[in-house]
Write a protein that holds these residues in place. Structure first.
Motif, PDB file in Angstrom:
ATOM      1  N   ASP A   1       5.905   6.046  -8.056  1.00 42.29           N
ATOM      2  CA  ASP A   1       6.960   5.386  -7.182  1.00 42.29           C
ATOM      3  C   ASP A   1       6.396   5.524  -5.591  1.00 42.29           C
ATOM      4  OD1 ASP A   1      10.109   4.659  -6.973  1.00 42.29           O
ATOM      5  OD2 ASP A   1       9.812   6.227  -5.619  1.00 42.29           O
ATOM      6  N   ALA A   2       7.251   4.728  -4.864  1.00 41.59           N
ATOM      7  CA  ALA A   2       6.813   4.645  -3.585  1.00 41.59           C
ATOM      8  C   ALA A   2       7.082   5.932  -2.784  1.00 41.59           C
ATOM      9  CB  ALA A   2       7.597   3.680  -2.902  1.00 41.59           C
TER      10      ALA A   2
ATOM     11  N   TYR B   1      -0.795   2.720   2.861  1.00 43.58           N
ATOM     12  CA  TYR B   1      -0.726   1.963   1.657  1.00 43.58           C
ATOM     13  C   TYR B   1       0.063   0.801   1.739  1.00 43.58           C
ATOM     14  CZ  TYR B   1       3.812   4.401   1.111  1.00 43.58           C
ATOM     15  OH  TYR B   1       5.047   4.753   1.363  1.00 43.58           O
ATOM     16  N   ARG B   2      -0.106   0.071   0.818  1.00 44.82           N
ATOM     17  CA  ARG B   2       0.592  -1.295   0.962  1.00 44.82           C
ATOM     18  C   ARG B   2       0.749  -1.612  -0.625  1.00 44.82           C
ATOM     19  NH1 ARG B   2      -2.705  -6.360   1.128  1.00 44.82           N
ATOM     20  NH2 ARG B   2      -4.781  -5.598   0.773  1.00 44.82           N
TER      21      ARG B   2
ATOM     22  N   THR C   1      -1.735 -10.951   3.257  1.00 44.58           N
ATOM     23  CA  THR C   1      -1.111  -9.837   4.094  1.00 44.58           C
ATOM     24  C   THR C   1       0.581 -10.327   4.264  1.00 44.58           C
ATOM     25  OG1 THR C   1      -1.573 -11.645   6.082  1.00 44.58           O
ATOM     26  CG2 THR C   1      -3.030  -9.621   5.415  1.00 44.58           C
ATOM     27  N   LEU C   2       0.998 -11.351   3.283  1.00 40.62           N
ATOM     28  CA  LEU C   2       2.252 -11.685   3.439  1.00 40.62           C
ATOM     29  C   LEU C   2       2.760 -12.083   4.897  1.00 40.62           C
ATOM     30  CD1 LEU C   2       4.123  -9.276   0.907  1.00 40.62           C
ATOM     31  CD2 LEU C   2       3.133 -11.261   0.333  1.00 40.62           C
ATOM     32  N   CYS C   3       1.794 -13.057   5.212  1.00 41.33           N
ATOM     33  CA  CYS C   3       2.482 -13.677   6.674  1.00 41.33           C
ATOM     34  C   CYS C   3       3.331 -15.022   6.445  1.00 41.33           C
ATOM     35  CB  CYS C   3       0.966 -14.134   7.279  1.00 41.33           C
ATOM     36  SG  CYS C   3       0.267 -15.418   6.479  1.00 41.33           S
ATOM     37  N   ARG C   4       3.425 -15.268   5.117  1.00 46.16           N
ATOM     38  CA  ARG C   4       4.151 -16.457   4.576  1.00 46.16           C
ATOM     39  C   ARG C   4       4.121 -17.588   5.187  1.00 46.16           C
ATOM     40  NH1 ARG C   4       7.699 -11.998   5.961  1.00 46.16           N
ATOM     41  NH2 ARG C   4       8.760 -10.916   4.170  1.00 46.16           N
ATOM     42  N   GLU C   5       2.841 -17.707   5.748  1.00 48.97           N
ATOM     43  CA  GLU C   5       2.290 -19.350   6.090  1.00 48.97           C
ATOM     44  C   GLU C   5       2.372 -20.108   5.203  1.00 48.97           C
ATOM     45  OE1 GLU C   5       2.054 -20.476   9.252  1.00 48.97           O
ATOM     46  OE2 GLU C   5       2.645 -18.458  10.078  1.00 48.97           O
TER      47      GLU C   5
ATOM     48  N   ARG D   1       5.097 -12.178  -3.783  1.00 47.97           N
ATOM     49  CA  ARG D   1       5.614 -10.937  -4.288  1.00 47.97           C
ATOM     50  C   ARG D   1       5.055  -9.596  -4.197  1.00 47.97           C
ATOM     51  NH1 ARG D   1       6.268 -13.451 -10.347  1.00 47.97           N
ATOM     52  NH2 ARG D   1       7.522 -15.207  -9.942  1.00 47.97           N
ATOM     53  N   ARG D   2       5.603  -8.643  -4.379  1.00 48.15           N
ATOM     54  CA  ARG D   2       4.850  -7.203  -4.199  1.00 48.15           C
ATOM     55  C   ARG D   2       5.020  -6.641  -5.591  1.00 48.15           C
ATOM     56  NH1 ARG D   2       0.917  -6.285   0.237  1.00 48.15           N
ATOM     57  NH2 ARG D   2       1.973  -6.608   2.178  1.00 48.15           N
ATOM     58  N   VAL D   3       4.184  -5.984  -6.129  1.00 51.21           N
ATOM     59  CA  VAL D   3       4.412  -4.983  -7.465  1.00 51.21           C
ATOM     60  C   VAL D   3       4.811  -3.630  -6.859  1.00 51.21           C
ATOM     61  CG1 VAL D   3       3.241  -4.105  -9.238  1.00 51.21           C
ATOM     62  CG2 VAL D   3       2.628  -6.411  -8.520  1.00 51.21           C
ATOM     63  N   LYS D   4       6.134  -3.382  -7.247  1.00 51.61           N
ATOM     64  CA  LYS D   4       6.707  -2.029  -6.763  1.00 51.61           C
ATOM     65  C   LYS D   4       5.969  -0.793  -7.247  1.00 51.61           C
ATOM     66  CE  LYS D   4      11.212  -3.828  -6.575  1.00 51.61           C
ATOM     67  NZ  LYS D   4      12.729  -3.754  -6.725  1.00 51.61           N
ATOM     68  N   ASP D   5       5.182  -0.701  -8.180  1.00 51.86           N
ATOM     69  CA  ASP D   5       4.478   0.471  -8.771  1.00 51.86           C
ATOM     70  C   ASP D   5       2.808   0.298  -8.711  1.00 51.86           C
ATOM     71  OD1 ASP D   5       4.163  -1.428 -10.672  1.00 51.86           O
ATOM     72  OD2 ASP D   5       4.475   0.103 -12.561  1.00 51.86           O
ATOM     73  N   HIS D   6       2.438  -0.698  -7.970  1.00 50.91           N
ATOM     74  CA  HIS D   6       1.100  -0.714  -7.663  1.00 50.91           C
ATOM     75  C   HIS D   6       0.705  -0.758  -6.157  1.00 50.91           C
ATOM     76  CE1 HIS D   6      -3.002  -2.576  -9.079  1.00 50.91           C
ATOM     77  NE2 HIS D   6      -3.000  -2.030  -8.017  1.00 50.91           N
ATOM     78  N   PHE D   7       0.247   0.384  -5.577  1.00 49.70           N
ATOM     79  CA  PHE D   7      -0.393   0.584  -4.353  1.00 49.70           C
ATOM     80  C   PHE D   7      -1.641   0.570  -4.064  1.00 49.70           C
ATOM     81  CE2 PHE D   7       3.884   2.575  -5.083  1.00 49.70           C
ATOM     82  CZ  PHE D   7       4.569   2.260  -4.399  1.00 49.70           C
TER      83      PHE D   7
END
Length: 395
Positions: A108-109, A286-287, A336-340, A354-360
């Motif tokens: 978890d985060a 972390y990200r 980097t999720l700049c959303r361009e 998307r971002r995976v919630k349980d993978h850092f």
């Protein structure tokens, strides 16, 4: 229609309701390869395991930890130790002398953030705490000079030393002494004082304590600020590995003709939550793992446009025969999720971010006292000790 009938109708048509279509208009039902097939509908699996990044703002950012969140569907969402052990993985991606990048999977985060805070604030190191200045005619004030010395990372294992309190007497197990004496001769060019001029004094302090009758004291009665019962260089830990600053070229001061600095610095063990000079990491962060999905094929001119839109080159072009071109996701980890890629009319129909919630993706940069891989293992030990204290108090 009764209340129970109304609820049943809403539940059965939930995935196709106008409300759901409005919330995720561009994200269709999509297979999630790292999520085992269960009884949850795909759109709920998406909300539970992913952060969806739209043009305006990310959605589904909260973690659904309540064990009864999906009880109506017969799905147990509680955290089980066996499942946690099975899903937890640590994969090292890059390791150098100064930094490490690794993946923490299945946590978890809050747990990832606990490791980050421990690395920054609760992992002990050795840093200069007291500076005894005999002479300073440089343009740098005494307090600024002492602050600069405190921030110089020292290449010494803090696990070999003990903490020192106000009532403790300095000795070879809790204090390290350095000496700095630099002078710029009159008529010569300006000189630079670097960290390699900090010389380790294994026998302790050479500065004498002031006494009322210092003139009558003999050499045998003279006392220094730190008096060691034995020399540090005789200890096996330091006999072949002398203590010194990690980097020899850190600029401490610049001296003009006729200026001089003479001082003694005492280094002790401490933690980053007391002062940043004791933090063993330059940074620890972390990200979440980025996930870039092409919702439909992007071909021809559109493919080239998509590749050019991304500033970090996540996408690439592949040939599909007969001169055709198609875009594919070549480097999703670099996103980097700049959303361009989803800015502009209609691009959300082609690309989902998307971002995976349980993978850092965890990155640790060491200041040099300890190797980066050792820093993380020490942080795990500290968190383990905290858990044991809580269990002991509860029992």
């Amino acid at each position: 229609m009764t209340s129970s009938e109304s609820n049943t109708e809403v539940d059965s048509s939930w995935s196709g309701s106008e409300y759901e279509k409005e919330r995720t208009p561009k994200i269709p039902v999509w297979d999630l390869p790292d999520v085992p097939k269960g009884n949850l509908p795909s759109h709920l699996q998406l909300q539970r395991t992913r952060v969806v990044c739209n043009k305006e703002a990310p959605t589904h950012t909260e973690n659904i930890q309540y064990s009864g969140a999906y009880a109506a569907m017969g799905v147990d969402n509680s955290l089980r130790l066996d499942d946690f052990r099975k899903n937890l993985r640590v994969e090292v991606v890059r390791l150098t002398e100064d930094d490490i990048e690794f993946d923490l999977i299945g946590i978890d985060a809050s747990l990832a953030n606990a490791f980050r805070r421990i690395l920054i604030a609760e992992l002990p190191t050795i840093a200069i705490e007291k500076v005894l200045i005999a002479n300073n005619t440089s343009v740098i004030q005494d307090e600024v000079l002492a602050h600069r010395l405190g921030l110089i990372p020292l290449q010494v294992d803090p696990r070999l030393f003990e903490y020192i309190s106000e009532n403790d007497i300095p000795n070879e197990k809790n204090t390290i002494v350095f000496k700095l004496h630099a002078r710029c001769e009159k008529g010569g060019p300006r000189s630079t004082v670097k960290s390699d001029e900090l010389k380790w004094l294994p026998n302790g302090s050479e500065f004498l304590l002031a006494t009322e009758n210092s003139a009558s004291n003999t050499a045998s009665k003279q006392k220094t600020y730190t008096s060691f019962s034995s020399s540090q260089d005789s200890l096996p830990e330091f006999s072949n590995n002398p203590i010194a600053p990690k980097y020899p070229d850190i600029i401490i001061a610049k001296l003009g003709p006729g200026q001089e600095i003479e001082l003694e610095a005492h280094a002790v063990k401490g933690m980053g939550k007391t002062h940043a000079k004791w933090s063993p990491v330059a940074t620890a962060w972390y990200r979440m793992l980025p996930e870039v999905v092409l919702l439909q094929e992007v071909k021809g001119v559109k493919a080239e446009e998509l590749v050019n839109k991304c500033p970090v080159k996540v996408f690439d072009i592949e040939d599909i025969g007969k001169g055709g071109k198609r875009a594919n996701v070549a480097r999703p980890r670099s996103c980097t999720l700049c959303r361009e890629c989803i800015r502009g009319d209609g691009w959300e129909k082609f690309v989902a971010l998307r971002r995976v919630k349980d993978h850092f993706i965890f990155t640790v940069e060491s200041t040099g006292a300890l190797p980066p891989e050792v820093l993380f293992t020490e942080a795990v030990k500290i968190l383990e000790d905290k858990c044991e204290r809580v269990i002991t108090e509860l029992s």
